[in-house]
Design a protein around this motif. Structure first.
Motif, PDB file in Angstrom:
ATOM      1  N   ILE A   1       2.844  12.038   4.866  1.00 11.93           N
ATOM      2  CA  ILE A   1       4.136  12.421   5.446  1.00 11.93           C
ATOM      3  C   ILE A   1       5.189  11.383   5.084  1.00 11.93           C
ATOM      4  CG2 ILE A   1       5.382  12.835   7.612  1.00 11.93           C
ATOM      5  CD1 ILE A   1       2.700  13.631   8.861  1.00 11.93           C
ATOM      6  N   LYS A   2       6.385  11.851   4.706  1.00 12.61           N
ATOM      7  CA  LYS A   2       7.451  10.923   4.336  1.00 12.61           C
ATOM      8  C   LYS A   2       8.554  10.838   5.393  1.00 12.61           C
ATOM      9  CE  LYS A   2       6.840  11.079  -0.665  1.00 12.61           C
ATOM     10  NZ  LYS A   2       7.522  11.192  -1.986  1.00 12.61           N
ATOM     11  N   LYS A   3       8.412  11.605   6.460  1.00 11.10           N
ATOM     12  CA  LYS A   3       9.390  11.587   7.548  1.00 11.10           C
ATOM     13  C   LYS A   3       8.659  11.225   8.838  1.00 11.10           C
ATOM     14  CE  LYS A   3      13.851  12.743   8.167  1.00 11.10           C
ATOM     15  NZ  LYS A   3      14.958  12.248   7.339  1.00 11.10           N
ATOM     16  N   ILE A   4       9.069  10.124   9.453  1.00 11.85           N
ATOM     17  CA  ILE A   4       8.400   9.645  10.665  1.00 11.85           C
ATOM     18  C   ILE A   4       9.098  10.230  11.890  1.00 11.85           C
ATOM     19  CG2 ILE A   4       7.660   7.613  11.966  1.00 11.85           C
ATOM     20  CD1 ILE A   4       6.430   7.886   9.170  1.00 11.85           C
ATOM     21  N   ASP A   5       8.333  10.956  12.722  1.00 10.81           N
ATOM     22  CA  ASP A   5       8.922  11.560  13.924  1.00 10.81           C
ATOM     23  C   ASP A   5       8.365  10.895  15.179  1.00 10.81           C
ATOM     24  OD1 ASP A   5       6.368  12.538  14.192  1.00 10.81           O
ATOM     25  OD2 ASP A   5       6.875  14.586  13.591  1.00 10.81           O
ATOM     26  N   ALA A   6       8.776  11.411  16.339  1.00 15.67           N
ATOM     27  CA  ALA A   6       8.386  10.811  17.622  1.00 15.67           C
ATOM     28  C   ALA A   6       6.881  10.898  17.859  1.00 15.67           C
ATOM     29  CB  ALA A   6       9.141  11.496  18.757  1.00 15.67           C
TER      30      ALA A   6
ATOM     31  N   MET B   1       0.824  -1.209   0.000  1.00 15.55           N
ATOM     32  CA  MET B   1       0.000   0.000   0.000  1.00 15.55           C
ATOM     33  C   MET B   1       0.860   1.262   0.000  1.00 15.55           C
ATOM     34  SD  MET B   1      -2.876   1.202   2.782  1.00 15.55           S
ATOM     35  CE  MET B   1      -4.009  -0.103   2.328  1.00 15.55           C
ATOM     36  N   TYR B   2       1.909   1.279   0.816  1.00 12.12           N
ATOM     37  CA  TYR B   2       2.716   2.496   0.948  1.00 12.12           C
ATOM     38  C   TYR B   2       4.053   2.395   0.212  1.00 12.12           C
ATOM     39  CZ  TYR B   2       4.698  -0.256   4.846  1.00 12.12           C
ATOM     40  OH  TYR B   2       5.256  -1.228   5.618  1.00 12.12           O
ATOM     41  N   LEU B   3       4.249   1.388  -0.636  1.00 14.20           N
ATOM     42  CA  LEU B   3       5.546   1.189  -1.290  1.00 14.20           C
ATOM     43  C   LEU B   3       5.956   2.388  -2.142  1.00 14.20           C
ATOM     44  CD1 LEU B   3       5.408  -2.587  -2.377  1.00 14.20           C
ATOM     45  CD2 LEU B   3       6.440  -1.570  -0.344  1.00 14.20           C
ATOM     46  N   SER B   4       5.075   2.830  -2.993  1.00 13.11           N
ATOM     47  CA  SER B   4       5.422   3.938  -3.891  1.00 13.11           C
ATOM     48  C   SER B   4       5.582   5.254  -3.137  1.00 13.11           C
ATOM     49  CB  SER B   4       4.344   4.087  -4.973  1.00 13.11           C
ATOM     50  OG  SER B   4       3.071   4.335  -4.372  1.00 13.11           O
ATOM     51  N   HIS B   5       4.853   5.398  -2.030  1.00 10.91           N
ATOM     52  CA  HIS B   5       4.928   6.636  -1.241  1.00 10.91           C
ATOM     53  C   HIS B   5       6.347   6.847  -0.705  1.00 10.91           C
ATOM     54  CE1 HIS B   5       3.573   9.868   1.393  1.00 10.91           C
ATOM     55  NE2 HIS B   5       4.166   9.248   2.424  1.00 10.91           N
ATOM     56  N   TYR B   6       6.997   5.754  -0.261  1.00 13.72           N
ATOM     57  CA  TYR B   6       8.356   5.858   0.285  1.00 13.72           C
ATOM     58  C   TYR B   6       9.422   5.375  -0.701  1.00 13.72           C
ATOM     59  CZ  TYR B   6       5.883   6.327   4.762  1.00 13.72           C
ATOM     60  OH  TYR B   6       5.062   6.738   5.780  1.00 13.72           O
ATOM     61  N   ASN B   7       8.993   5.039  -1.924  1.00 10.72           N
ATOM     62  CA  ASN B   7       9.915   4.515  -2.940  1.00 10.72           C
ATOM     63  C   ASN B   7      10.595   3.207  -2.505  1.00 10.72           C
ATOM     64  OD1 ASN B   7       9.479   6.706  -4.772  1.00 10.72           O
ATOM     65  ND2 ASN B   7      10.893   7.966  -3.553  1.00 10.72           N
ATOM     66  N   PHE B   8       9.806   2.326  -1.866  1.00  2.80           N
ATOM     67  CA  PHE B   8      10.304   1.007  -1.479  1.00  2.80           C
ATOM     68  C   PHE B   8      10.118   0.024  -2.631  1.00  2.80           C
ATOM     69  CE2 PHE B   8       9.101   1.896   3.220  1.00  2.80           C
ATOM     70  CZ  PHE B   8      10.288   2.570   3.396  1.00  2.80           C
TER      71      PHE B   8
END
Length: 503
Positions: A249-254, A1-8
């Motif tokens: 969001i492409k950056k995971i924070d706390a 589902m999220y592969l293309s979002h993070y370019n995995f």
């Protein structure tokens, strides 16, 4: 589902045993080396333990792929079977094409199979996963399989893999025969914070990630919530990536990690997180949490090398002071007066006071000379050392007990050690082995460390009296070789001992 979002290219945190995602830290490499040695050297019984989710199964799969010997390997994923079902499952794994109706028929065919494998120069390895599910009867049947041998060589290696409670099962008196046959064991611990960082980084790189997706503060939170358990790390990270995808969001924070932990209902004992969370939860739903929280954690991570450097310097200074103190104590003419607070590595708070009141009889083994502890606590002047000539016995070990609830030697122990030191100084051919033992209370690995520590106390005293250290071997054997049952206070008292054997 999220592969293309993070370019995995694929999902990085799936809970699978895909070998390309396996990350091996220092402790994993040590475990692999130890267990591989046990198999190659035909040590017969091996044991790998660890808590749920520490990666035991993945480690075993990796071990199997790295064996560079000819081997037939059978893996039993769930040993909660009736005995005959176990035999048939084993036969199927070893490709013995027959369904068995009796134990005798199975053993005849298994013996033929093992002899054939031996003639083909093949090792045979039985891996029993989830070993904590074994019952006593099946454990005994497995032990008896190891009796099959040829020319004094065991023909099958048996590898137990289980959770920490399997150690408790082995410590039961009825399982003593199995426990004593285990020649190599390793306990795998959860990951440390730096290992958690490397674990996440490795899996992201394998999945094709470019750059850092998780901030330093996010990884900090992941480690707190997961306590370093790889399975929980995978669950947390996968959920966080999905949350980031839904929010664009492409950056995971706390903040995202804390949201995921709340959704997954994962608790934490960390006080810092418990303090921070109410501030967020008590605020209005639409109000953003303080922006400087993540920044403070990130800045702390940036400054951590300085803190580490100061910590190393402080630790080194303390180590020098401890060495100077020990050298002074060991070279003193009077016995060292070590207090319980200085030497005790753990207080047995729950049972020892009760045991102290209940121990009224002195326990004597048939082949041991017992040095009884003096727990009176009197401050009277210590009796003079008995100068009677000491002569070691060939068939009796000298047994020394420490004072209850401490690692402090008793007056009687000092007298005996003084006699041993005098004897060894004047007998150049004499060599001794000092073996430390504990009862079965507590974690196995901890007990081994305690027993080694106590054995080294005695070795240090003898060396300080002038005995050549090369003539002394000290071993920490933990709860191995109990001389009494661990189900009673008297028995546990007898098992907490150090034996001195003249070679």
């Amino acid at each position: 589902m999220y592969l293309s979002h993070y370019n995995f290219t694929e999902k990085p945190f799936q809970i699978t045993t895909d070998p390309k995602f396996i990350w091996l830290g220092e402790k994993h490499l040590e475990a692999l080396s130890t267990l591989k040695y046990g198999i190659v050297e035909n040590k017969v019984f091996l044991l790998l333990t660890g808590d749920v989710g520490t990666g035991k199964t993945i480690l075993i799969n990796c071990l199997v792929t790295k064996l560079d010997i000819k081997a037939t390997i059978a893996t039993l994923p769930d040993p909660d079977l009736e005995i005959l079902d176990f035999f048939n499952s084993l036969a199927e794994s070893f490709k013995i094409n027959k369904k068995f109706e009796s134990k005798g028929d199975f053993l005849v065919h298994l013996k033929d199979f093992l002899h054939k494998s031996h003639n083909e120069n093949k090792s045979v390895l039985l891996i029993i996963d989830e070993a904590q599910r074994l019952n006593h009867k099946l454990l005994e049947e497995i032990r008896l399989l190891s009796n099959i041998e040829l020319n004094n060589k065991k023909l099958i290696n048996i590898f137990f893999v289980g959770q920490d409670e399997f150690n408790d099962i082995l410590m039961e008196e009825r399982n003593r025969a199995v426990r004593q046959r285990i020649s190599l064991r390793y306990n795998i611990d959860p990951l440390k914070k730096n290992e958690t960082t490397e674990f996440i980084k490795h899996r992201l790189e394998v999945a094709g990630a470019k750059g850092n997706i998780f901030t330093a503060s996010a990884i900090h939170e992941i480690h707190l919530f997961s306590s370093g358990y790889p399975r929980l790390i995978n669950v947390m990270c996968d959920h966080a990536l999905l949350t980031g995808y839904t929010k664009g969001i492409k950056k995971i924070d706390a903040k995202i990690i804390r949201e995921c932990a709340e959704e997954l209902e994962i608790p934490t004992k960390d006080k810092k997180t418990e303090i921070l969370k109410p501030r967020i939860e008590n605020s209005n739903d639409d109000k953003e949490p303080p922006k400087d929280i993540n920044e403070k954690i990130d800045k702390k991570d940036e400054k951590s090398p300085q803190f580490l450097k100061m910590g190393y310097i402080t630790a080194a200074a303390l180590l020098v002071l401890i060495i100077i103190y020990l050298l002074t104590s060991l070279t003193s003419k009077s016995p060292p007066d070590w207090s319980a607070e200085e030497l005790t590595t753990r207080k047995y708070k729950d049972t020892l006071q009760e045991e102290k009141r209940s121990l009224s009889a002195k326990i004597n083994g048939p082949n041991e000379v017992e040095i009884l502890p003096d727990d009176s606590g009197d401050d009277e002047e210590k009796p003079k050392v008995n100068t009677e000539k000491f002569q070691p016995s060939e068939d009796k070990n000298i047994v020394i007990y420490f004072k209850l609830n401490s690692n402090e030697l008793t007056d009687e122990a000092f007298k005996t050690l003084h006699q041993i030191a005098e004897y060894m100084i004047h007998s150049p051919e004499a060599n001794i082995t000092i073996k430390g033992y504990t009862d079965s209370t507590g974690h196995y690995r901890y007990n081994v460390n305690v027993s080694k520590f106590r054995a080294n106390i005695i070795k240090s005293y003898l060396v300080g009296k002038g005995v050549d250290s090369s003539k002394i071997e000290s071993l920490g054997l933990g709860p191995a070789h109990p001389v009494a049952t661990n189900s009673t206070a008297e028995g546990r008292r007898a098992n907490r001992r150090v034996e001195i054997e003249f070679n």
